[in-house]
Design a protein around this motif. Structure first.
Motif, PDB file in Angstrom:
ATOM      1  N   ASN A   1       0.830  -1.192   0.000  1.00  0.00           N
ATOM      2  CA  ASN A   1       0.000   0.000   0.000  1.00  0.00           C
ATOM      3  C   ASN A   1       0.875   1.257   0.000  1.00  0.00           C
ATOM      4  O   ASN A   1       0.588   2.222  -0.716  1.00  0.00           O
ATOM      5  CB  ASN A   1      -0.935  -0.018   1.213  1.00  0.00           C
ATOM      6  CG  ASN A   1      -1.905   1.133   1.186  1.00  0.00           C
ATOM      7  OD1 ASN A   1      -2.741   1.210   0.302  1.00  0.00           O
ATOM      8  ND2 ASN A   1      -1.786   2.033   2.144  1.00  0.00           N
ATOM      9  N   HIS A  48      -5.227   3.191   0.680  1.00  0.00           N
ATOM     10  CA  HIS A  48      -5.853   2.000   1.264  1.00  0.00           C
ATOM     11  C   HIS A  48      -7.368   2.053   1.099  1.00  0.00           C
ATOM     12  O   HIS A  48      -8.005   1.061   0.708  1.00  0.00           O
ATOM     13  CB  HIS A  48      -5.475   1.884   2.744  1.00  0.00           C
ATOM     14  CG  HIS A  48      -5.998   0.646   3.381  1.00  0.00           C
ATOM     15  ND1 HIS A  48      -7.188   0.607   4.067  1.00  0.00           N
ATOM     16  CD2 HIS A  48      -5.503  -0.619   3.413  1.00  0.00           C
ATOM     17  CE1 HIS A  48      -7.406  -0.618   4.495  1.00  0.00           C
ATOM     18  NE2 HIS A  48      -6.398  -1.374   4.120  1.00  0.00           N
ATOM     19  N   ARG A 100      -9.559  -0.559  -1.202  1.00  0.00           N
ATOM     20  CA  ARG A 100     -10.654  -1.299  -0.568  1.00  0.00           C
ATOM     21  C   ARG A 100     -11.974  -1.045  -1.303  1.00  0.00           C
ATOM     22  O   ARG A 100     -12.745  -1.975  -1.568  1.00  0.00           O
ATOM     23  CB  ARG A 100     -10.774  -0.918   0.903  1.00  0.00           C
ATOM     24  CG  ARG A 100     -11.808  -1.766   1.642  1.00  0.00           C
ATOM     25  CD  ARG A 100     -11.883  -1.491   3.136  1.00  0.00           C
ATOM     26  NE  ARG A 100     -12.178  -0.092   3.390  1.00  0.00           N
ATOM     27  CZ  ARG A 100     -11.386   0.736   4.081  1.00  0.00           C
ATOM     28  NH1 ARG A 100     -10.244   0.283   4.583  1.00  0.00           N
ATOM     29  NH2 ARG A 100     -11.724   1.990   4.278  1.00  0.00           N
TER      30      ARG A 100
END
Length: 141
Positions: free
Chosen positions: A17, A32, A36
């Motif tokens: 990440n 992140h 996601r």
């Protein structure tokens, strides 16, 4: 921003990440959250290792075009699901034209390819015919 993140992941799915965030120029927390969200929306379908079939003793790759019997077209999904269970199948494509499916397979040798076509695929009652093309080289972007 999402396209830039996807470009990084398409090149290196193992990128951390922090590395993705640095390459894209955003904060790690923002990166992140975006990754996601891309997974949750189904844009990113998974993270996979690209394994060389030859390293596993399956050095002969081929494309097998399959034409189904006219009456078997109502069972396309079931036949596709069957194809996905075959151990030598690398990919299944439902296609247009005079064929119904195109299989990408990786097998040990020409004997294994012949057996897959003649003893596994061609004997299925829904299969009207097959056409096999050996792959000399599989280049990827």
């Amino acid at each position: 921003m999402d396209r830039r993140i996807l470009d990084v992941l398409a090149t290196d799915a193992r990128a951390t990440n922090a590395a993705i965030a640095a390459r894209v120029g955003i904060a790690a927390s923002t990166c992140h959250a975006r990754v996601r969200a891309l997974v949750e929306r189904g844009v990113i379908r998974g993270f996979r290792a690209d394994v060389d079939p030859a390293a596993l003793g399956r050095g002969l790759e081929a494309l097998i075009a399959i034409r189904l019997q006219a009456g078997a077209r109502k069972g396309l999904e079931a036949f596709r699901d069957y194809l996905l269970t075959l151990p030598d199948v690398e990919g299944v494509f439902f296609v247009t034209g005079d064929r119904d499916f195109l299989l990408h397979v990786a097998v040990a040798d020409s004997d294994a390819l012949r057996d897959l076509v003649s003893k596994t695929l061609s004997v299925r009652p829904e299969v009207a015919g097959t056409s096999t093309t050996v792959i000399f080289e599989h280049a990827r972007p």
